[in-house]
Design an enzyme around this catalytic site. Structure first.
Site, PDB file in Angstrom:
ATOM      1  N   TYR A  98     137.233  -1.512  91.434  1.00 51.39           N
ATOM      2  CA  TYR A  98     138.129  -1.225  92.554  1.00 51.39           C
ATOM      3  C   TYR A  98     137.370  -0.493  93.664  1.00 51.39           C
ATOM      4  O   TYR A  98     137.585  -0.755  94.848  1.00 51.39           O
ATOM      5  CB  TYR A  98     139.328  -0.399  92.072  1.00 51.39           C
ATOM      6  CG  TYR A  98     140.079  -1.042  90.941  1.00 51.39           C
ATOM      7  CD1 TYR A  98     140.376  -2.403  90.970  1.00 51.39           C
ATOM      8  CD2 TYR A  98     140.477  -0.317  89.823  1.00 51.39           C
ATOM      9  CE1 TYR A  98     141.049  -3.004  89.911  1.00 51.39           C
ATOM     10  CE2 TYR A  98     141.147  -0.910  88.770  1.00 51.39           C
ATOM     11  CZ  TYR A  98     141.425  -2.258  88.823  1.00 51.39           C
ATOM     12  OH  TYR A  98     142.076  -2.857  87.771  1.00 51.39           O
TER      13      TYR A  98
ATOM     14  N   ASP B 179     143.821   2.455  85.545  1.00 45.22           N
ATOM     15  CA  ASP B 179     142.611   2.271  84.755  1.00 45.22           C
ATOM     16  C   ASP B 179     141.851   3.570  84.514  1.00 45.22           C
ATOM     17  O   ASP B 179     141.254   3.750  83.446  1.00 45.22           O
ATOM     18  CB  ASP B 179     141.688   1.244  85.425  1.00 45.22           C
ATOM     19  CG  ASP B 179     141.979  -0.167  84.951  1.00 45.22           C
ATOM     20  OD1 ASP B 179     142.365  -0.321  83.780  1.00 45.22           O
ATOM     21  OD2 ASP B 179     141.820  -1.109  85.739  1.00 45.22           O
TER      22      ASP B 179
END
Length: 347
Positions: free
Chosen positions: A127, A90
């Site tokens: 995350y 990402d």
């Protein structure tokens, strides 16, 4: 490379038309009128992307904090490694979406890519958020180092990293197309064995906060993948000199290699997880590759995997297959917002 490098799109060029003459290497004023764009249905895509708005720190992780300590060592290790993997995908995707937009002469593509880049930034923040909710700072940092140090993960990411960097160094039409192909792989296949692990935990009522977060990321990635594959088809249509058997074979070869590396990574990170059938997961990865190829207007390469072999996953992601689902599968998974009353006092 014999092909000339593309120039970045001008920010404002009033002598050019508002509706771009081409997605890349065209002419456009830089003024965006959503009612006057080359691909009108992309406005609906833009609106769907905006409708997916969410924030990581509104998801309550209090129960996950309690449960993480009760996971087996193998489950904890897989949890940390997969979060590390997702972060390595990402973070560069945020920048790649922005770089693609710099060369897009169609302002609607620029705007859609801006939303995609912002959402990828939110994913990467999530995350950090989930790890900070369940492990110490040292463990968090260790997980985020995996993309730089783990040999299996490095091998898995080598091709996509090479292509993304090649696009930065040589911004040609060839590298734009190849970068779009790897973006389609990233959005539509690379994430999915990792997603499956968190959904597997949720089936056992474990780490439900994390799986809820993942389901929102998953929903975003489905929209990203849908747009990226349409962008690929549109660019090929506008540049028929690249719509060749040779380029198609490059795409198929890239997909096969990526599937092999994804299966190798999955076996490495999930080998000791009770209840996950690695053969079934390998079939699921091939199914996802077939699906993305179909969306790109290409042929399937795994004829035995045209249907999802892990249908239970559909309960954890909205419209996972883009098909009709029953009432229970249609229901959106609502996240519980954390507040002083329902979260932090329990940490």
């Amino acid at each position: 490379m014999s092909e000339l490098f593309l120039e970045k799109a001008k920010t404002l060029e009033p002598l050019n038309p508002n509706k771009s003459t081409s997605l890349f290497n065209g002419k456009s004023s830089g003024i965006l009128n959503w009612n006057d764009i080359a691909y009108p249905h992309w406005y609906k895509m833009y609106k769907r992307l905006l409708g997916n708005y969410w924030q990581a720190d509104e998801i309550n992780m209090a129960e996950d904090l309690r449960q993480f300590k009760s996971l087996t060592l193998a489950e904890q290790d897989a949890y940390l490694k997969i979060i590390g993997l997702l972060s390595t995908l990402d973070a560069p995707q945020t920048r790649t979406a922005l770089i693609l937009s710099l060369y897009a002469t169609d302002p609607s593509v620029q705007s859609i890519m801006a939303v995609i880049a912002q959402q990828e930034a939110v994913h990467n923040e999530s995350y950090s958020y989930v790890l900070s909710s369940v492990v110490s700072l040292d463990k968090q940092n260790e997980a985020f180092q995996l993309g730089r140090k783990d040999p299996v993960l490095l091998k898995r990411n080598e091709a996509i990293a090479g292509q993304y960097n090649a696009f930065v160094e040589e911004p040609s039409m060839e590298n734009i197309l190849k970068t779009i192909v790897y973006s389609a792989l990233l959005e539509g296949m690379f994430f999915y064995s990792g997603f499956a692990y968190f959904y597997h935990l949720a089936r056992q009522n474990k780490m439900v906060g994390t799986s809820t977060m993942i389901s929102y990321i998953n929903r975003d990635e489905l929209e990203h993948g849908r747009f990226i594959t349409e962008l690929f088809r549109a660019v090929l249509n506008e540049n028929p000199e690249w719509n060749t058997r040779e380029f198609s074979e490059w795409v198929y070869s890239s997909f096969r290699q990526s599937v092999e590396h994804e299966i190798e990574w999955s076996a490495y990170v999930l080998a000791d997880i009770h209840g996950i059938d690695l053969d079934e997961l390998a079939g699921y990865i091939k199914y996802r590759a077939n699906k993305m190829l179909r969306m790109m207007g290409l042929s399937e390469i795994y004829p035995d995997y045209t249907e999802n072999p892990m249908k239970w996953i559909r309960a954890y992601a909205d419209n996972f297959d883009g098909t009709k689902t029953d009432f229970f599968e249609q229901k959106s998974r609502q996240y519980t917002k954390t507040s002083d009353l329902n979260g932090f006092d329990d940490l």
